[in-house]
Design a protein around this motif. Structure first.
Motif, short mmCIF file in Angstrom:
data_model
loop_
_atom_site.label_atom_id
_atom_site.label_comp_id
_atom_site.label_asym_id
_atom_site.label_seq_id
_atom_site.Cartn_x
_atom_site.Cartn_y
_atom_site.Cartn_z
N SER A 103 68.79 11.33 8.61
CA SER A 103 67.21 10.40 8.22
C SER A 103 67.83 9.12 8.82
N VAL A 104 69.02 9.27 9.88
CA VAL A 104 69.08 7.76 10.21
C VAL A 104 68.87 7.59 11.23
N THR A 105 68.02 6.42 12.23
CA THR A 105 67.52 6.81 13.52
C THR A 105 68.71 5.75 14.28
N GLY A 106 69.01 4.55 13.59
CA GLY A 106 69.90 3.76 14.35
C GLY A 106 71.01 2.83 13.22
N TYR A 107 70.47 1.78 14.19
CA TYR A 107 71.00 0.50 12.52
C TYR A 107 70.92 -0.92 13.30
N ILE A 108 70.29 -1.50 12.61
CA ILE A 108 70.27 -3.07 12.59
C ILE A 108 71.62 -4.26 12.45
N ARG A 109 71.61 -4.55 13.58
CA ARG A 109 73.02 -6.31 13.84
C ARG A 109 72.87 -6.94 12.34
N VAL A 110 73.44 -7.37 11.38
CA VAL A 110 73.29 -8.25 10.36
C VAL A 110 74.41 -9.33 10.64
N VAL A 111 74.18 -10.31 11.07
CA VAL A 111 75.04 -11.56 11.32
C VAL A 111 74.53 -12.36 10.11
N GLU A 112 75.74 -12.92 10.04
CA GLU A 112 75.12 -14.56 9.11
C GLU A 112 75.09 -15.80 9.91
N ALA A 113 74.58 -16.76 9.28
CA ALA A 113 73.96 -18.31 9.70
C ALA A 113 75.75 -18.90 10.29
N CYS A 134 78.03 -13.67 18.69
CA CYS A 134 76.74 -12.76 16.92
C CYS A 134 75.92 -13.19 17.15
N ILE A 135 76.01 -14.31 17.34
CA ILE A 135 74.31 -15.14 16.92
C ILE A 135 72.98 -14.39 18.20
N VAL A 136 72.99 -14.44 18.92
CA VAL A 136 72.23 -13.59 20.04
C VAL A 136 71.80 -12.65 19.73
N LEU A 137 72.81 -11.74 19.39
CA LEU A 137 72.81 -10.26 19.33
C LEU A 137 71.99 -9.92 17.66
N ALA A 138 71.81 -10.66 17.02
CA ALA A 138 71.55 -10.60 15.50
C ALA A 138 69.64 -10.06 15.68
N GLY A 139 69.84 -8.74 14.74
CA GLY A 139 68.25 -8.16 14.73
C GLY A 139 68.22 -7.23 15.31
N ASN A 140 69.06 -6.93 16.51
CA ASN A 140 69.24 -5.81 17.39
C ASN A 140 69.29 -4.62 16.87
N GLU A 141 68.50 -3.89 17.47
CA GLU A 141 68.64 -2.31 16.68
C GLU A 141 69.14 -1.33 18.13
N TYR A 142 70.13 -0.57 17.66
CA TYR A 142 71.01 0.42 17.93
C TYR A 142 71.17 1.86 17.43
N GLN A 143 70.66 2.72 18.58
CA GLN A 143 70.88 4.38 18.27
C GLN A 143 72.46 3.99 17.67
N THR A 144 73.10 5.18 16.83
CA THR A 144 73.44 5.48 15.53
C THR A 144 74.85 5.87 16.40
N ASP A 145 75.24 6.51 17.89
CA ASP A 145 76.32 6.13 18.89
C ASP A 145 76.05 4.93 19.91
#
Length: 328
Positions: A156-166, A172-183
């Motif tokens: 059921s998982v199609t990808g993942y979102i990068r979770v970044v702390e403040a 890392c901050i500029v990549l926050a919230g980016n969505e990637y495929q699982t591979d």
């Protein structure tokens, strides 16, 4: 919208584990004999290896409870299908190098500084700092590798979102919230604290964007993260993506120089060894009467991210994860 509470709890628990592991290695490092650095480290490095591997195992064991809590059981009829094997991830760093060898780097650093005439206190601090980076990165990388493998195996998982702390670094901050495929390999740097949250048809998290994270920062934090000129540029409306080179100093955990990344760890014992032994028996290459005792596979074991890089599709990736002993 912030990441789901489960993702935040998971990320924070992993971070506490990485710090606790590093602190435990500090206590071993502090037992070094200043008059006999090399020999005393040889007597201590086994304890350090056990501590880091224990941290890696604990990090990998967090994956399945977290995913099940976040997404629920995927297949009630086969509750044990495609579950990761936490033990399969331990004993190597993110690049597939055996930890026993990697953990010699801190003492070489200390000895090099002593030889150069630096004070012993400075040399020991430098060695401990490197040990800290190795321990934290090894635990965090294995935790993310386990998360990634489990998500890949979950249909059921199609990808993942990068979770970044403040409080993360600018890269890392500029990549926050980016969505990637699982591979897609997870971009990280030493001591990276970022995590990931799965995306499914029903579960579509919307973590804080880079602009959201910067908006939560004080002026002091902005200057610390982006530098004096960078903080001023941001306040003047500069584009974060143009201001920061997101890939500088970052890499996928198992990507080195474009060559295939493998490991010999787990070939002497573990699920990969048992699977390879059974495969050769079924192919007739090993007599049915032969015991597995003393058997050592001659093939290299692929690291998870190398599997994602080379797999033709998701089904192929799951097959390779299973063949290399990461999932059952």
């Amino acid at each position: 919208m912030n990441p789901s509470p489960e993702a935040v709890v998971h990320q924070e628990a992993r971070q506490r584990l990485t710090v606790a592991t590093a602190l435990a290695t500090h206590r071993i490092w502090n037992r070094l004999d200043e008059d006999n650095l090399y020999q005393s480290w040889l007597g201590l490095v086994g304890d350090v290896l056990a501590i880091v591997m224990s941290g890696q195992l604990a990090a990998a064991q967090m994956t399945m409870p977290w995913l099940n809590e976040l997404l629920g059981a995927e297949d009630d009829e086969r509750p044990d299908a495609d579950r990761i094997i936490p033990e399969a991830f331990t004993g190597v760093d993110g690049s597939g190098r055996p930890l026993g060898g990697v953990l010699m780097a801190p003492i070489w650093t200390a000895l090099r500084l002593v030889t150069a005439g630096r004070p012993i206190v400075q040399a020991l601090l430098a060695g401990r700092s490197l040990l800290d980076a190795i321990a934290q990165t090894a635990v965090a990388d294995i935790g993310r590798a386990a998360d990634s493998a489990a998500m890949t195996a979950r249909r059921s998982v199609t990808g993942y979102i990068r979770v970044v702390e403040a409080g993360a670094c600018s890269r890392c901050i500029v990549l926050a919230g980016n969505e990637y495929q699982t591979d897609k390999a997870f971009l990280r740097h030493p001591r990276c604290k970022c995590g990931m949250e799965p995306v499914t048809r029903e579960h579509r998290p919307r973590p804080a964007s880079p602009e959201d994270l910067v908006g939560q920062m004080s002026e002091t934090q902005k200057r610390k993260t982006f530098g004096e000129a960078g903080a001023k540029a941001i306040n003047d409306g500069a584009d974060l993506g143009q201001l920061v080179n997101a890939r500088r100093g970052m890499s996928g955990a198992s990507v080195l120089g474009g060559r295939a990344i493998t490991t010999t760890e787990g070939t002497v014992r573990g699920e990969f060894r048992r699977q390879e032994f059974r495969r050769l028996q079924q192919a007739g290459a090993i007599p049915r009467s032969q015991s597995i005792r003393g058997f050592r596979p001659t093939v290299a074991r692929l690291m998870p991210e190398e599997i994602y890089r080379t797999a033709d599709n998701r089904q192929h990736a799951v097959q390779l994860l299973r063949q290399n002993g990461y999932i059952a």
